[in-house]
Scaffold this active site. Structure first.
Site, PDB file in Angstrom:
ATOM      1  N   HIS A   1      22.053  45.136  55.153  1.00 43.78           N
ATOM      2  CA  HIS A   1      20.845  45.424  54.367  1.00 43.78           C
ATOM      3  C   HIS A   1      20.674  44.381  53.245  1.00 43.78           C
ATOM      4  O   HIS A   1      20.513  44.740  52.065  1.00 43.78           O
ATOM      5  CB  HIS A   1      20.882  46.837  53.777  1.00 43.78           C
ATOM      6  CG  HIS A   1      19.490  47.382  53.523  1.00 43.78           C
ATOM      7  ND1 HIS A   1      19.135  48.681  53.753  1.00 43.78           N
ATOM      8  CD2 HIS A   1      18.359  46.762  53.084  1.00 43.78           C
ATOM      9  CE1 HIS A   1      17.854  48.856  53.442  1.00 43.78           C
ATOM     10  NE2 HIS A   1      17.369  47.699  53.043  1.00 43.78           N
TER      11      HIS A   1
ATOM     12  N   ARG B   1      13.277  49.131  59.021  1.00 48.61           N
ATOM     13  CA  ARG B   1      13.894  50.423  58.770  1.00 48.61           C
ATOM     14  C   ARG B   1      14.702  50.809  60.006  1.00 48.61           C
ATOM     15  O   ARG B   1      14.257  50.601  61.133  1.00 48.61           O
ATOM     16  CB  ARG B   1      12.816  51.500  58.542  1.00 48.61           C
ATOM     17  CG  ARG B   1      12.135  51.418  57.173  1.00 48.61           C
ATOM     18  CD  ARG B   1      13.061  51.893  56.071  1.00 48.61           C
ATOM     19  NE  ARG B   1      12.484  51.780  54.735  1.00 48.61           N
ATOM     20  CZ  ARG B   1      12.939  50.959  53.779  1.00 48.61           C
ATOM     21  NH1 ARG B   1      13.954  50.153  54.020  1.00 48.61           N
ATOM     22  NH2 ARG B   1      12.389  50.965  52.592  1.00 48.61           N
TER      23      ARG B   1
END
Lengths: 311, 311
Positions: free
Chosen positions: A274, A226
């Site tokens: 991502h 994250r």
């Protein structure tokens, strides 16, 4: 008859419609499945992704569970209107994709590949023989499903793997640490550090000036976890002094990472968009169907979120 | 008293002197170890590397075996003066290093890492999510000790591994092929092809215009085996047409690869300087000592070379 409400952004419906029907059919349940919000009081299960039509769960008076399509649940876990069990997505595709991305980038840095990928300059660098993995320590912060599968794949390649988690764990072949002291032990040994912690108030900026200073000089950080695990400014400072030799980052505070962000231009940073791991509709649908079946037959849900811990 | 003659280039003595003494001490043998050529008729074992002082083995009338320091034995296997058993080096460090290099570069190409390593241009390429390894076929030509360990590591990561060897083999988790038909089967399926064949007259230019044409369009070749396995001109032609998307090469016909060789300048070629795997003095010394001990106690030598097959 079970009513499943698919509460996710429109684009998901196109991807999930068929795989989810297939998985529910195979589970032998009698069901309806729809992305349309009819009577909320009739809904039994809510399949959920952030950015979809539901933010207030109050009207779903009969619903038995919310089944997330994502591993990270920070956007929903604090929702005060959610009073039924919430399951995270831990699908086979997600963990396999993560294992491949992490193993690949650990090996990339272990082998010093970039020197050769960039350095097609006619110079035969004979001194670039890497050490063996058995002499390389890899730290993994976070030993959930994703952290464990990565740790085990790296240990199978002989890396010395030191893992850390909030609560003590025991994983065969992995030296497991926990607590504040354990974190310092892992940080100070990790030549390559992989971040796979959930995003909680306790993990925010866990990689900061202080923790970076504990790492061996020239260490590498790999973050497929994250964005907010890292204090970006402290990371850039550590890269500039050479305390870190490289950072490979797949997740960011703001995504897409803005074109003007200094990470893009930094020659010791690799940005990936991502992609380390994405939920795959077919394998994720099987998980959702299995969880509904479990709930209907009185078995415990898999991958249920501990709302106090935040993941 | 066993007399071991260390017949390798001078630089090796510095690296091997201590590890080899340590390993021989631990084996419990009574021995002398020297790089000096005293009376050849007194020598019991010859530790050998190419480029050293011995090319005529005739004077070593009492010697029981030649113990090579390299996996590849093409420089010695045809030596007519060599009439005693010859063992190749298959050391733990060699196979581990190879497994790490091959797994790393297969994952690099599987994940499309170069796009991100080169492409730090502010463009968020969301469409660059790789498929899962379970949907990617990797071919491995050569299923000796090195090929097997690489095949098994890749299969453990879920890759669909198709192996090929001259003689039929059976390796758990690997689809094994052999013979001419088998070769074509592997070539036509391999999105990523790894070359780990020995260098013999039968394997020279096994990768040529014809075999390259059989591969799926856009395939990748990884060669940590031997330079002459590939017809360089045919490889460059296939890269130029896009039949191959990339070649990562660790070994070459002439090494160091000359600065003017077109591989260096080709943007679809990555050159690494014969680093995929190197014999490590400590693990290799243990192998040599174990083989001497075996020979002294009447056990068969490990990794003995089949002089007719050439490896």
């Amino acid at each position: 008859m079970i009513h499943v409400y698919f509460a996710a952004p429109d684009a998901y419906w196109a991807a999930y419609r068929e795989p989810l029907r297939r998985a529910l059919d195979q589970s032998g349940l009698t069901y309806t499945l729809s992305p349309d919000r009819d009577d909320p009081a009739n809904v039994d299960y809510i399949v959920f992704a952030p950015g979809g039509p539901v933010s207030d769960f109050t009207p779903f008076t009969r619903a038995k569970a919310v089944l997330g399509l994502w591993a990270g649940v920070e956007s929903i876990v604090g929702n005060k209107t959610l009073n039924i069990p919430l399951a995270r997505m831990v699908d086979r595709g997600l963990s396999e994709g993560m294992r491949e991305w992490v193993t690949g980038h650990v090996l990339r840095h272990h082998l010093g590949m970039d020197t050769h990928i960039h350095g097609q300059d006619g110079i035969w660098r004979e001194d670039s023989v890497p050490p063996l993995a058995r002499n390389r320590t890899v730290g993994i912060l976070g030993l959930g499903a994703l952290g464990q599968t990565c740790a085990m794949a790296l240990a199978a390649l002989n890396f010395r793997v030191k893992g850390w988690s909030r609560n003590a764990k025991n994983i065969p072949g992995i030296t497991c640490h926990s607590g504040e002291d354990g974190l310092n032990t892992v940080l100070s040994a990790a030549e390559i550090l992989v971040l796979l912690l959930p995003q909680t108030s306790a993990t925010r900026y866990i990689i900061n000036a202080q923790s970076l200073a504990r790492m061996p000089k020239g260490a590498v950080i790999i973050n497929p976890g994250r964005g907010p695990l890292i204090d970006d400014q402290a990371l850039i400072a550590a890269l500039n002094t050479g305390q870190l030799s490289h950072a490979t980052l797949d997740v960011f505070d703001v995504e897409p990472l803005p074109a003007e962000h200094p990470f893009w231009a930094h020659d010791r940073v690799t940005v990936t968009p991502h992609i380390a791991s994405q939920t795959r509709a077919d394998t994720a649908s099987e998980m959702i169907a299995e969880n509904i079946k479990r709930c209907e037959t009185g078995e415990p849900l898999m991958h249920i979120v501990d709302r106090t811990a935040g993941y």
